[in-house]
Design an enzyme around this catalytic site. Structure first.
Site, PDB file in Angstrom:
ATOM      1  N   TYR A   1      88.850  53.798   3.506  1.00  0.00           N
ATOM      2  CA  TYR A   1      89.888  53.282   4.400  1.00  0.00           C
ATOM      3  C   TYR A   1      91.053  54.265   4.458  1.00  0.00           C
ATOM      4  CZ  TYR A   1      87.238  48.963   4.002  1.00  0.00           C
ATOM      5  OH  TYR A   1      86.232  48.029   4.034  1.00  0.00           O
TER       6      TYR A   1
ATOM      7  N   ASN B   1      85.691  44.756  13.740  1.00  0.00           N
ATOM      8  CA  ASN B   1      84.773  45.515  14.594  1.00  0.00           C
ATOM      9  C   ASN B   1      83.773  44.548  15.247  1.00  0.00           C
ATOM     10  OD1 ASN B   1      82.798  47.237  15.666  1.00  0.00           O
ATOM     11  ND2 ASN B   1      81.968  47.739  13.662  1.00  0.00           N
TER      12      ASN B   1
ATOM     13  N   CYS C   1      80.729  50.175  10.708  1.00  0.00           N
ATOM     14  CA  CYS C   1      81.769  49.815   9.749  1.00  0.00           C
ATOM     15  C   CYS C   1      81.220  49.679   8.333  1.00  0.00           C
ATOM     16  CB  CYS C   1      82.483  48.541  10.190  1.00  0.00           C
ATOM     17  SG  CYS C   1      81.410  47.155  10.554  1.00  0.00           S
ATOM     18  N   HIS C   2      79.900  49.550   8.207  1.00  0.00           N
ATOM     19  CA  HIS C   2      79.302  49.466   6.875  1.00  0.00           C
ATOM     20  C   HIS C   2      79.423  50.791   6.120  1.00  0.00           C
ATOM     21  CE1 HIS C   2      76.078  50.762   9.634  1.00  0.00           C
ATOM     22  NE2 HIS C   2      75.623  51.469   8.611  1.00  0.00           N
TER      23      HIS C   2
ATOM     24  N   GLU D   1      70.024  53.850   5.371  1.00  0.00           N
ATOM     25  CA  GLU D   1      70.450  55.133   5.934  1.00  0.00           C
ATOM     26  C   GLU D   1      70.379  56.269   4.917  1.00  0.00           C
ATOM     27  OE1 GLU D   1      74.337  54.502   7.574  1.00  0.00           O
ATOM     28  OE2 GLU D   1      73.566  53.222   9.173  1.00  0.00           O
TER      29      GLU D   1
END
Length: 164
Positions: free
Chosen positions: A99, A121, A129-130, A156
């Site tokens: 952040y 979001n 946003c993850h 991912e």
């Protein structure tokens, strides 16, 4: 009129909302801020070319194909939120930002304000946003639930470092 479809993902049902040109929302059922801003809008349980495109993109994503960033997104939000969401879109697959790093990129003095924008979001997964972590790289909140955040990051190829 806004079209709505439910997409069955490996993580559970996802609500997709679109107008004639763009995807407006993508939320896990029951997530925080679910369909926020669309409560009073008439929704049609219809398919559309945009929703078909969104479902194809999600099919590729969940199949591990790393699809190109979607160019059919139109999130509704404040100027500040959109600025934060643009930074999220630039985080590569398998990477993350904190952040605080996002706050620095947009010249904002408040990582907390960034966190609020990240949490709101409206296009989960499409605007990743993850991929945002706490200041020490730790897992922090996710509107869809931390279990989904962990799954998405691992999907991912992000290595999750659990702190004891």
């Amino acid at each position: 009129m806004i079209d709505k479809q439910i997409y069955q993902s490996p993580l559970g049902p996802i609500s997709l909302l679109a107008d004639d040109q763009d995807l407006l929302g993508c939320w896990f059922l029951g997530q925080k801020y679910f369909e926020r801003g669309f409560e009073k809008e008439p929704l049609a349980e219809e398919n559309s070319p945009v929703l078909t495109q969104a479902k194809s993109w999600l099919d590729a994503y969940f199949a591990g194909q790393n699809p190109q960033p979607a160019d059919f997104l139109a999130p509704r939000g404040t100027t500040f939120q959109k600025q934060v969401w643009q930074v999220l879109r630039e985080i590569p697959t398998g990477s993350s930002l904190t952040y605080g790093q996002i706050a620095e990129r947009i010249n904002c003095r408040s990582a907390q304000a960034v966190g609020s924008a990240v949490g709101k979001n409206p296009l989960s997964i499409f605007i990743p946003c993850h991929r945002v972590l706490g200041s020490q790289g730790q897992l922090t909140g996710y509107a869809g639930g931390l279990d989904k955040k962990v799954w998405l990051l691992e999907h991912e190829g992000h290595v999750i470092k659990l702190r004891k």
